[in-house]
Scaffold this active site. Sequence first.
Site: not given
Length: 274
Positions: A61, A92-93, A137, A191, A228-229
């Site tokens: 995309i 990003f973490k 989300s 995010y 969600v994992r």
Amino acid sequence: MPKVAVVTGSNKGIGFAIVRSLCKQYDGDVYLCSRDVDRGTEAVKILNSEGLKPLFHQLDINKSESVRLARDFFKEKYGGVDVLINNAGIAFKVADTTPFGTQAEETLKTNFFCTRDMCNEFLPIIKPGGRMVNVSSMMSSIALNRCSPELQARFRSTDITEEELVGLMERFVREAQAGSHSQGGWPNTAYGTSKLGLTVLSRIHARKLRQQRSSDKILLNACCPGYVRTDMTGPNATKSPDEGAITPVYLALLPAGAEEPHGEFVSEKTVQAW
């Protein structure tokens, strides 16, 4: 022509689980799409080993040519698309040390701007009675509530235009890069802001569908799959990918003739206040 469902970013995680679920429930062809051909074809093989038969199409995309090639393929082969689930996204973490301005630019590029391009290329080929689901989300709602009252009012309004929304998302990136986003009324989450933009975009596109293609009975919604994992969230999340797929698939398979939900933000198969 046979019916067709398309899932972006679906070689792993929630997207992969969505494809698995659709293969079991959807009366039509199901396409697993990913930017990496090897990873995508390997994911298809895994589902084949489970007795499922998804098809594969390369789709990045972030590259306009890839999006247009995919659009033309589905238009020629199927006369359009019956179900589109825009699942591709990045995050990003929390511990990532990349400067916030860079995180904002890269996160919004994929999660908002390129997803918007995907929507605008594919919306014209969504067939009557079709379904579009944008995987957002709950962070979008959290980010909204952390915005200034002025920004909240615009993001909740029923007259915000796509052009205004794009301008606001561009403003967030500029102010994040300048280190002035907090003063500008923005939350401190790239995010969350990217998904806020996607949820509002979904509301705008749904409104346009009502105005321009009301007889087509297309339903378009944004949703939260839950915590969600995945590679994105880590192993401590509360849901499995298959559990995370439940709400996106529910929206994708809303029965023929249904008139709602449309233009909503949905979590746990329930419309959430915006």
